[in-house]
Design an enzyme around this catalytic site. Structure first.
Site, PDB file in Angstrom:
ATOM      1  CG  ASP A 180      -2.124   0.928   1.054  1.00 12.33           C
ATOM      2  OD1 ASP A 180      -3.139   0.538   0.457  1.00 12.33           O
ATOM      3  OD2 ASP A 180      -2.009   2.085   1.502  1.00 12.33           O
ATOM      4  CE1 TYR A 313      -5.449   6.337  -1.210  1.00 14.57           C
ATOM      5  CE2 TYR A 313      -5.255   7.103   1.051  1.00 14.57           C
ATOM      6  CZ  TYR A 313      -5.365   6.075   0.144  1.00 14.57           C
ATOM      7  OH  TYR A 313      -5.388   4.771   0.582  1.00 14.57           O
ATOM      8  CG  HIS A 374      -4.278  -4.139   0.502  1.00 12.44           C
ATOM      9  ND1 HIS A 374      -3.515  -3.854  -0.610  1.00 12.44           N
ATOM     10  CD2 HIS A 374      -4.306  -2.990   1.241  1.00 12.44           C
ATOM     11  CE1 HIS A 374      -3.117  -2.595  -0.563  1.00 12.44           C
ATOM     12  NE2 HIS A 374      -3.570  -2.053   0.552  1.00 12.44           N
TER      13      HIS A 374
END
Length: 410
Positions: A180, A313, A374
């Site tokens: 990630d 982000y 994940h």
């Protein structure tokens, strides 16, 4: 700025615990369609159950007591052009002479908890296994680290902060592990500090289709070699994520502040926002309500607040008056020198062919796993431990990348 490293004890004030309970008591839930499923978002029954557990059964003080058995520390670090931030981290050293310094970097919606399932095994001094000194920070803006109030704090600043942390601990050479945002931050460390970061192990697939001009051998292999079962199934998995699972990214990368009001004000909103990912991004992992509430509490009680964790982000790749930033394409360019290892899991958010991930640099280790998603260190900790040991142990592709000396760190 003090360069001291101090022990850290997690201690959430009683007032914050009371505030959480009041907000859970006053929560207002929406209705839902008949026969609604996870495809619409988290089912109402799930949110009601976990919210009730969080309010009436979950004991943060007990969790705090267990977490504080781990070796927590805090130190102040300043990225160039930004304010001084107190950075929280776990630091567990092996008793083995010359243990390899390993920086574990989490992502969103992860946290330092992910390292807790692997830290003991990686630092053990079993004679037949390579051993590590593990450093697992809360990223700036996450967990119990402070967050920046300035624009432009992006992967370069996360990388600089963590690199400076490793140097402060006495680790002039080290290796990294992440998925990630851990992929992006450790990849940036590799680009900025290749003389210090000697190798990196990833558990998230990132790459691009090899081209005949840039990657002729990989391009030929991609054209002629049949895909593995994981790679075949990964096509539909990746398509599903891009089509049905990417909405959170669009919002957090464009209007994180708007979303942040809900996350900061409502624990139920935060629960729904993160639980969806814990469910959708794992490989049928049997999350317990206790695990979910612990995970969520780290965000709710975080030093900078849950909104801060979304801002990466927005900031990633955006250049502005605060400076020029790496683009995603630049991070995917071939990078010589820093050796790469990959653990491929079939239910990650993107599942790519090996020929794609090998376009990043000299790949010295790869393993495909039959299950896992994940949050690999949490879902499949034994796989991560075994793969990292194999990559850096005798006979592994990254054996000896860190110069052995008589101990590391203070």
């Amino acid at each position: 700025m003090s360069s001291s490293i101090e022990p850290y004890t997690i201690s959430v004030p009683d007032s914050q615990l009371h505030d959480l309970n009041v907000r859970l008591d006053l929560a207002r839930f929406p209705d839902e369609l008949d026969e609604a499923g996870w495809d619409l978002g988290v089912p109402l029954s799930e949110i009601r159950r976990v919210s009730s557990y969080w309010r009436d059964t979950f004991n943060w003080r007990k969790v705090e007591q267990e977490l504080n058995k781990l070796p927590h520390f805090i130190t102040s670090i300043q990225a160039e052009g930004y304010e001084n931030l107190k950075i929280h981290f776990l630091h567990k050293k092996s008793n083995r002479r010359g243990a390899i310094p390993l920086l574990f970097v989490h992502g969103w919606p992860g946290n330092f908890l992910e390292a807790t399932k692997i830290i003991n095994d990686l630092t053990s001094d079993l004679e037949e296994c390579v051993s590590f000194d593990v450093v697992a920070p809360s990223l700036p803006n996450f967990g119990f680290s402070e967050g920046s109030k300035k624009r432009g704090f992006s992967q370069e600043q996360y990388a600089e902060t963590l690199h400076k942390l490793m140097l402060r601990l006495g680790y002039n050479e080290y290796v990294t592990q992440g998925g990630d945002w851990g992929w992006y931050v450790t990849r940036t460390i590799s680009k900025l500090y290749p003389q210090h970061c000697k190798a990196t192990h990833f558990n998230m697939d990132v790459g691009a289709a090899p081209g005949f001009l840039k990657n002729p051998l990989l391009a030929v292999e991609a054209a002629l070699k049949p895909l593995s079962d994981r790679e075949k199934q990964g096509i539909s998995r990746s398509q599903w994520f891009d089509r049905e699972g990417y909405g959170y990214n669009l919002l957090q990368s464009t209007k994180p502040q708007t979303l942040g009001y809900g996350l900061a004000d409502s624990p139920v909103a935060l629960l729904a926002w993160i639980l969806e990912k814990l469910h959708d991004w794992t490989d049928h992992y049997p999350w317990t309500d206790e695990e979910v509430c612990t995970w969520l509490s780290i965000y709710w009680f975080s030093t900078a607040g849950p909104t801060a964790s979304c801002r990466i982000y927005y900031e990633i790749g955006r250049s502005g008056p605060w400076g020029k930033r790496f683009t995603g394409d630049q991070l995917r360019e071939w990078l010589p020198g820093v050796k790469i290892g990959y653990s491929h899991f079939p239910r990650d958010i993107h599942v790519l062919p090996r020929t794609w991930t090998r376009t990043l640099g000299t790949t010295v280790f790869e393993k495909e796993h039959a299950s896992g998603g994940h949050f690999a260190a949490w879902e499949r900790p034994k796989d991560i431990v075994a793969d990292v040991r194999e990559m850096f142990g005798k006979g592994g592709g990254a054996y000896g990348v860190v110069k052995e000396r008589d101990g590391y760190g203070p």
